[in-house]
Design an enzyme around this catalytic site. Structure first.
Site, mmCIF file in Angstrom:
data_model
loop_
_atom_site.group_PDB
_atom_site.id
_atom_site.type_symbol
_atom_site.label_atom_id
_atom_site.label_comp_id
_atom_site.label_asym_id
_atom_site.label_seq_id
_atom_site.Cartn_x
_atom_site.Cartn_y
_atom_site.Cartn_z
ATOM 1 N N ASP A 364 0.842 -1.198 0.000
ATOM 2 C CA ASP A 364 0.000 0.000 0.000
ATOM 3 C C ASP A 364 0.879 1.250 0.000
ATOM 4 O O ASP A 364 2.009 1.236 -0.500
ATOM 5 C CB ASP A 364 -0.985 -0.069 1.196
ATOM 6 N N ASP A 488 -6.318 4.835 -5.595
ATOM 7 C CA ASP A 488 -6.954 5.591 -4.512
ATOM 8 C C ASP A 488 -7.243 7.033 -4.939
ATOM 9 O O ASP A 488 -6.708 7.532 -5.944
ATOM 10 C CB ASP A 488 -6.029 5.571 -3.283
ATOM 11 N N ASN A 490 -8.013 10.341 -2.384
ATOM 12 C CA ASN A 490 -8.285 10.605 -0.966
ATOM 13 C C ASN A 490 -8.744 12.020 -0.620
ATOM 14 O O ASN A 490 -8.500 12.487 0.485
ATOM 15 C CB ASN A 490 -7.036 10.260 -0.141
ATOM 16 N N ASP A 550 -12.903 2.114 4.711
ATOM 17 C CA ASP A 550 -11.793 2.037 5.664
ATOM 18 C C ASP A 550 -12.309 1.534 7.006
ATOM 19 O O ASP A 550 -11.515 1.181 7.877
ATOM 20 C CB ASP A 550 -11.137 3.407 5.849
HETATM 21 C C1 GLA Z 1 -6.876 5.561 2.014
HETATM 22 C C2 GLA Z 1 -7.340 4.139 1.757
HETATM 23 C C3 GLA Z 1 -6.584 3.205 2.687
HETATM 24 C C4 GLA Z 1 -5.094 3.346 2.460
HETATM 25 C C5 GLA Z 1 -4.671 4.792 2.647
HETATM 26 C C6 GLA Z 1 -3.229 5.001 2.263
HETATM 27 O O1 GLA Z 1 -7.276 6.003 3.256
HETATM 28 O O2 GLA Z 1 -8.704 4.017 1.925
HETATM 29 O O3 GLA Z 1 -6.988 1.876 2.485
HETATM 30 O O4 GLA Z 1 -4.786 2.904 1.163
HETATM 31 O O5 GLA Z 1 -5.476 5.675 1.853
HETATM 32 O O6 GLA Z 1 -2.831 6.297 2.428
#
Ligand code: GLA
Length: 731
Positions: A364, A488, A490, A550
């Site tokens: 990740d 991702d 975010n 999450d």
């Molecule tokens: C997000 C994703 C997590 C992880 C973080 C990494 O929050 O939902 O699963 O990958 O980013 O920064």
């Protein structure tokens, strides 16, 4: 796709200027008005099958004050006497905000044309037919094409709208709903999926009330707050009884859903892009096509509506070759070690994964950035080069070593696979990319570029940004043996240079997804936006699965996954076991409960460091992975029946039945133990009543479908957070 020259096909029947779309269990009928508002399209019926129009059409005005309030209009406009919310609002060069679209002609085609630059459902000539109704506003020389596609087997009608400026002056499209449908007078409830980070897609139900109500996203992505989905149900409808209409927008950007009960008791539903982020300029000859909205009708409850969506989306929306394939049990490094990754950690975690029978190891966040290394969330996004301090030999040998590891317990020399996390639309201010291209970042003049999670957003509407992302991701994927990518996203998009840039961004990212997923079809792509913020049908066109949330607390997860399943197939849900106590909620739950909840998602995995697990738990993992793998094909391809809902029952449960009906898997949970209280009989659904099924509940037995559905199974549960998984085999 063939243009049908005759006036009818079984799925689309045209009688003069009356139109009927016929599914196996749905009928959608409308006609061109010759009366009240000549040339307008008026809906006659949307519901169970009919062979002609309903006996009485909606009565005339009936003495009401508005001349249009009693009409069920297919494409309601603004400014000419329909005082309900409009589906279309166009600003003309002279400042008018009025339209007067009238029927001109129609076309019927077998199959379904693609939408330009937008994801859309697809199907063969046998699966889908399309009716395009051409409307024309002679005052402004603007054309509107309403496209209706019917998938008879799924009782699904898909609508989109295209506006073309055929005049000589520029116009601006301020609002364009993909779907507008006026329901007759009745009592309705609305079901929606709402939430926040770590509790997405929680099911909410409320009565439709007088006036306007609704929800939407202005976050620039479908969002955690509201999913682009609405179900309108009769007020008495339940999971297994009554009428349910589902509306699902195939779009990843900001959206808007309005439900309006009018003074005459009609209920209007509008679904489309968010008008506050549209203002789309159209010069002479230019067009704007809306995303499409999929409508599904079920006369047997909400559960059946969901199953129709699931099948349609698996067969006719998701393009990935993995759509119906069992998914590898994975281990993702995030919750185990967060940003603390380097060659040694990855070697250790990958070896531990292989020892447990995991098939895919996912690295990740935290592996990239040189001048501004990504060692926390303050720097590095945008710099898609391997961190040379953490991975001095680059990623290739690390990934190659992972792929050499033999998966314990495999009989056929299976080797571990390697997957990677990326977040290509984002940039930290502390990055080389920002230093080199500050102009590539979404910004509105001198307004401050506000940060969320210390990051900014690239303006993916710009072709040069699209090319940068395509090249950067291609380089990464060509450089190492990567089988899986977690994409991702975010944060929301703000400080857009113009409202219209929001849609241009989404078209840009669709282009990027299209190029990359076509270039790397053998990669299993997973979408993510801080969890399920980007769980929408547009994403599913390109990525067959999405990280559901999450929030990995299994109790919350039951609600999140059951909610998500209202419209999205279980095959599309990523669901992992994390540590206990849960890091967000602090709740302690047994490993088996966490694992059983995660097995209801198509992509099962672990999100922890196995080396810091209690020894007893670690010892159970290989068996749990084996069970997950055994039932995964049924979860991926089967039909889901939600038996008890987490909102209303202490015993949430679901049954998945394989496509051929020969196998099924039952999940039953007890949330809290109750003193001196009997256990309920769990009555199954969807089985063949006359067939016999073999199952193991305190010993193997053979029972008929009728007994299982009418009598049920009574489990003896233990303490809080107990769970059962039972396999059923037709004999
Ligand atoms: C997000 C994703 C997590 C992880 C973080 C990494 O929050 O939902 O699963 O990958 O980013 O920064």
């Amino acid at each position: 796709m063939t243009i049908i020259t005759s006036q009818s096909s079984p799925a689309i029947v045209v009688d003069g200027t009356s139109f009927a779309l016929n599914g196996n269990n749905v009928s959608y009928r409308f006609h061109v008005d010759t009366d009240n508002a000549a040339g307008d399209l008026i809906l006659d019926h949307f519901g169970g099958p009919l062979t002609e129009d309903p006996v009485a059409r909606i009565a005339r005005n009936g003495g009401g004050w508005s001349t249009q309030a009693h009409l069920r209009r297919e494409f309601p406009d603004l400014g000419r006497g329909d005082f309900r919310a409009p589906a279309v609002h166009i600003k003309h060069a002279k400042g008018f905000a009025i339209c007067d679209f009238k029927y001109q002609s129609h076309t019927i085609v077998k199959g379904k044309p693609d939408l330009p630059n937008l994801p859309s459902t697809f199907g063969s000539d046998d699966e889908v037919s399309t009716l395009i109704v051409h409307l024309w506003d002679s005052c402004s020389s603007v054309a509107a094409d309403l496209s209706y596609s019917i998938f008879p087997e799924h009782d699904a009608i898909v609508r989109s709208v295209s506006i073309t400026n055929k005049g000589s002056e520029a116009i601006s499209v301020e609002k364009l709903a993909s779907l507008s449908v006026d329901f007759p007078h009745d009592d309705y409830d609305m079901l929606q999926l709402r939430g926040e980070w770590a509790r997405e897609c929680t099911r909410g139900r409320r009565s439709v009330d007088y006036g306007l109500q609704g929800f939407g996203s202005s976050a620039g992505f479908s969002s955690h707050y509201h999913n682009p989905f609405l179900s309108l149900v009769s007020s008495s409808t339940t999971e297994s009884h009554g009428d349910a209409w589902g509306f699902s927008l195939v779009y990843t950007g900001s959206f808007n859903i309005e439900v309006e009960q009018s003074p005459q008791g009609l209920t209007r539903v509008l679904v489309g892009m968010n008008p506050s982020q549209l203002s789309c300029p159209l010069g002479p000859g230019e067009s704007l096509t809306s995303p499409e909205c999929v409508s599904v009708f079920s006369s047997s409850g909400v559960g059946n509506m969901s199953r129709k969506f699931h099948k349609l989306y698996r067969r006719n929306l998701i393009k990935s070759k993995f759509v119906n394939e069992p998914r590898p049990a994975l281990l993702n490094s995030w919750e185990g070690v967060y940003f603390d990754v380097n060659e040694a950690t990855i070697d250790r975690l990958a070896q531990a994964s292989a020892n447990l029978g995991v098939k895919l190891f996912v690295l990740d966040d935290g592996w990239f950035g040189d001048k501004h290394p990504r060692i926390n969330d303050k720097a590095g996004l945008g710099d898609w080069v391997v961190n040379p301090k953490r991975f001095p030999n680059s990623l290739k040998p690390v990934a190659e070593n992972v792929c050499k590891l033999k998966v314990a317990g495999s009989t056929d020399d299976t080797r571990l696979k390697f997957g990677l996390w990326i977040e290509p639309e984002m940039v930290n201010a502390r990055s080389e990319l920002y230093e080199q291209h500050p102009d590539w970042i979404l910004h509105a003049g001198d307004y401050p570029r506000s940060e969320t999670r210390q990051q900014l957003v690239l303006n993916v509407a710009l072709p040069e940004v699209q090319e940068f992302i395509i090249a950067a991701v291609t380089r990464i994927l060509e450089d190492a043996p990567i089988s899986y990518v977690k994409w991702d996203h975010n944060r929301g998009t703000h400080e857009s240079p113009s409202p219209a840039n929001h849609h241009a961004y989404i078209l840009g990212i669709y282009r990027v997804f299209d190029v990359l997923t076509s270039r790397f079809p053998d990669i299993l792509w997973e979408g993510c936006a801080s969890g399920g913020g980007r769980f929408d049908p547009g994403i599913l066109q390109y990525f067959p699965q999405v990280w559901t949330s999450d929030g990995t607390d299994p109790l919350d997860r039951i609600s999140i996954q059951f909610g998500t399943s209202l419209v999205y197939p279980p095959s599309t849900m990523g669901a992992h076991i994390s540590v206990s106590p849960n890091e967000i909620t602090g709740r302690s739950t047994p490993l088996q409960f966490r694992a059983h909840v995660a097995m209801m998602g198509g992509s099962f995995g672990l999100e922890l460091d196995p080396d810091v697990m209690p020894e007893d738990d670690r010892a159970q993992i290989p068996g749990l992975i084996a069970l997950a793998e055994k039932i995964n094909p049924i979860v991926i391809r089967g039909d889901m029946w939600r038996l008890n809902l987490p909102e209303t029952s202490n015993y949430p449960s679901a049954l998945f039945i394989s496509e051929d009906g020969n196998q099924a898997v039952l999940f039953a949970f007890q949330i809290r133990t109750t003193n001196v209280h009997n256990y309920p009989f769990l009555r199954l659904q969807g089985l063949d009543p006359s067939a016999k099924y073999k199952l193991d509940v305190d010993g193997e037995r053979i029972v008929s479908g009728a007994t299982l559905m009418n009598g049920g199974i009574q489990f003896r549960f233990g303490s809080d957070y107990d769970s059962k998984v039972v396999l059923l085999e037709k004999v």
